[in-house]
Design an enzyme around this catalytic site. Structure first.
Site, PDB file in Angstrom:
ATOM      1  N   LYS A 116     -36.210  14.105  26.291  1.00  0.00           N
ATOM      2  CA  LYS A 116     -37.328  13.204  26.580  1.00  0.00           C
ATOM      3  C   LYS A 116     -38.008  12.809  25.276  1.00  0.00           C
ATOM      4  O   LYS A 116     -38.182  13.655  24.381  1.00  0.00           O
ATOM      5  CB  LYS A 116     -38.294  13.964  27.507  1.00  0.00           C
ATOM      6  CG  LYS A 116     -39.453  13.162  28.074  1.00  0.00           C
ATOM      7  CD  LYS A 116     -40.221  14.050  29.070  1.00  0.00           C
ATOM      8  CE  LYS A 116     -41.371  13.330  29.740  1.00  0.00           C
ATOM      9  NZ  LYS A 116     -42.023  14.159  30.784  1.00  0.00           N
TER      10      LYS A 116
ATOM     11  N   SER B 195     -42.824  11.985  35.170  1.00  0.00           N
ATOM     12  CA  SER B 195     -42.671  11.126  34.022  1.00  0.00           C
ATOM     13  C   SER B 195     -41.308  11.222  33.329  1.00  0.00           C
ATOM     14  O   SER B 195     -40.965  10.344  32.540  1.00  0.00           O
ATOM     15  CB  SER B 195     -43.780  11.438  33.018  1.00  0.00           C
ATOM     16  OG  SER B 195     -43.660  12.758  32.541  1.00  0.00           O
TER      17      SER B 195
ATOM     18  N   SER C  18     -43.415  16.564  36.496  1.00  0.00           N
ATOM     19  CA  SER C  18     -42.581  15.559  35.826  1.00  0.00           C
ATOM     20  C   SER C  18     -41.135  15.931  35.571  1.00  0.00           C
ATOM     21  O   SER C  18     -40.357  15.076  35.159  1.00  0.00           O
ATOM     22  CB  SER C  18     -43.214  15.168  34.503  1.00  0.00           C
ATOM     23  OG  SER C  18     -44.220  14.236  34.740  1.00  0.00           O
TER      24      SER C  18
HETATM   25  N1  GLN Z   1     -47.597  12.706  37.737  1.00  0.00           N
HETATM   26  C1  GLN Z   1     -48.404  13.682  37.086  1.00  0.00           C
HETATM   27  C2  GLN Z   1     -49.374  13.000  36.161  1.00  0.00           C
HETATM   28  O1  GLN Z   1     -49.340  11.831  36.117  1.00  0.00           O
HETATM   29  C3  GLN Z   1     -47.550  14.668  36.344  1.00  0.00           C
HETATM   30  C4  GLN Z   1     -47.072  14.194  35.042  1.00  0.00           C
HETATM   31  C5  GLN Z   1     -46.326  15.252  34.270  1.00  0.00           C
HETATM   32  O2  GLN Z   1     -45.930  16.267  34.815  1.00  0.00           O
HETATM   33  N2  GLN Z   1     -46.191  15.000  32.989  1.00  0.00           N
HETATM   34  O3  GLN Z   1     -50.162  13.591  35.512  1.00  0.00           O
END
Ligand code: GLN
Length: 488
Positions: free
Chosen positions: A77, A152, A176
């Site tokens: 990532k 994400s 994510s």
């Molecule tokens: N969807 C969650 C957020 O927007 C989790 C994101 C993540 O785990 N980086 O914060």
């Protein structure tokens, strides 16, 4: 069977038997990237040249030390620092940023002999659930290119489902890793907080962020976990544990003697019929593998979404303060005083969702509201941890859906952040508690034909036992087949 459809462990066995080579595997993944990127946009940077050079070098050296990932193409990532490629966090703020060092997990991948073929797309600074808030443009779901891949870590998940690599590293702050794995039909593992070093991972919410593996099978995820886990003195929250032996996880083939807790609150309300049905069959599959199933309640879970968004935004606003055009990040041109330059740099560098979180975080930390929001949320976090501990005292793992719905249409919720925040309801409780969780494909939704994920959640630092249970459950679940939205 095309090389890119193999699992990581199959590719490894083929390498060991001389049936393929590091350059052949790397070329196959790069060809797959070239064929699928016009549809997916899963990668921010593709490392054609360095990857082929590295594969050739590994091939010339052979594998005398039995490196666990020798010659295996992987992606990471694009919030993990790499010396040889930009680290952008999918933000204009960090466009072209070259980190002077590798993240701990990237060092570990390289030491293990892996070949990094690409850095994958994400929601800007990992804030989001659909990989739509990326300055690099949205990633598409390989099962249906009109839909989001989740987020994400959506680039990692979409790329894995499409055969761009054999494994990937993502980060899970509120879901994510697990949620995009679920929406794309692959496996994602969020380790216990502290098991994998965050050194060199660009911070979103430091007390939640956890790096973890994604792959096409549980065994592949476990193999990657064995490489990246273990103590690192450069991360103050790194647990003083050695890299775990993952063999017991790979050897677990039954759930005999195990008890799974069905968390009432995670199955009530909000689930689409097809998600509920697919996850219910996963519970039946667990029973068929020998597990006993009990109902469990986590009474404070109803506050998890609010608690998470207060605390994660607060931490984000602090962490992102460093991007001011002086210490880090884009510097706006044409400003003649310091405050004007800060303001213009941050206005231009950050996207809308990131700004929303900075504002929310600054608000809950401001003196008039600190007690009402931040401190209260910190207390609820503790109560929720106690709920999880009590629940995991009565069973070996909790079982639940990962996302209330299958992949939604791109653009469907972009103007409705609250709906998106609520979609995280099934994943982020685990991050508040710092516990490990693994998401694996439960089947295809009866109505949409899109992947549905089921997750197992376990006890702190009992990650290998959790992966073992996931390995046994995976054997009893249906195979998803080939994604339908990309070139074959
Ligand atoms: N969807 C969650 C957020 O927007 C989790 C994101 C993540 O785990 N980086 O914060």
């Amino acid at each position: 069977m095309p090389l890119h459809t193999r699992t990581l462990l199959e590719a490894k066995a083929m390498l060991a038997q001389g049936e393929t080579t590091p350059t052949a595997l790397t070329a196959a993944c790069l060809a797959r990237i070239a064929a699928t990127e016009p549809v997916l946009n899963a990668c921010i940077t593709v490392l054609e040249e360095t990857a082929m050079q590295r594969a050739a070098q590994l091939e010339a050296q052979g594998n005398p030390n039995n490196l666990p990932l020798w010659g295996i193409p992987v992606t990471v990532k694009d919030l993990l620092c790499t010396k040889d490629a930009p680290t952008t966090c999918a933000s204009a703020m960090l466009a072209g940023f070259m980190a002077p060092y590798d993240a701990f997990v990237v060092e570990r991948l390289r030491e293990a002999g892996a070949v990094i073929v690409a850095k994958t797309n994400l929601d800007e600074f990992a804030m989001g659930s659909g990989t739509e808030s990326s300055a690099h443009g949205p990633t598409c779901n390989p099962w249906d290119a009109q839909r989001v891949p989740g987020g994400s870590s959506g680039g990692s998940a979409a790329g894995l489902a499409a055969g761009q690599a054999f494994g990937s590293l993502g980060s899970d702050t509120g879901g994510s890793i697990r949620q995009p794995a679920a929406l794309c039909g692959c496996v994602g593992f969020k380790p216990t907080y502290g098991y994998v070093s965050r050194y060199g991972a660009v911070a979103y919410a430091s007390s939640f962020d956890q790096i973890g593996p994604m792959a096409r099978t549980v065994a592949d995820c476990a193999t990657l976990f064995g490489v990246i886990a273990g103590y690192d003195g450069r991360d103050a929250t790194s647990a003083q544990l050695p890299a775990p032996d993952v063999a017991p996880a790979l050897a677990t083939k039954s759930l005999q003697g195990k008890t799974f807790g069905v968390v009432k609150e995670l199955w009530e309300g909000g689930l689409s019929d097809e998600v509920a049905a697919a996850c219910q069959s996963a519970v039946e599959a667990a029973k068929a593998q020998g597990a006993k199933v009990v109902e469990i309640s986590l009474p404070h879970l109803q506050y998890a979404v609010a608690t998470y968004y207060v605390l994660a935004s607060a931490e984000a606003s602090t962490n992102l303060a460093r991007f001011d055009g002086v210490r880090y990040g884009l510097r706006a041109q044409g400003e003649h005083d310091l405050v004007g330059m800060y303001t213009a740099s941050r206005s231009q560098g950050f996207g809308e969702e990131v700004k929303r979180r900075i504002l929310l975080g600054t608000h809950v930390l401001s003196s008039g509201y600190y007690d009402a929001y931040f401190q209260k949320a910190a207390k609820v976090r503790r109560l929720l941890l106690q709920d999880f501990q009590a629940a995991l005292g009565q069973c070996d793992a909790l079982i639940a859906p990962v996302s209330p719905v299958t992949a939604w249409k791109k653009g469907e919720h972009v103007n409705d952040p609250l709906t998106l925040y609520k979609m995280d309801m099934l994943t982020l409780g685990l991050n508040l508690a710092g516990l490990p969780g693994v998401s694996l494909p439960a089947g295809l939704g009866a109505a949409s034909g899109l992947p549905v994920g089921v997750q197992l959640m376990g006890r702190a630092f009992d990650d290998i036992a959790l992966l073992g249970m996931a390995n046994a459950l995976e054997m009893a679940l249906p195979r998803l087949g080939v994604p339908t939205g990309i070139p074959a």
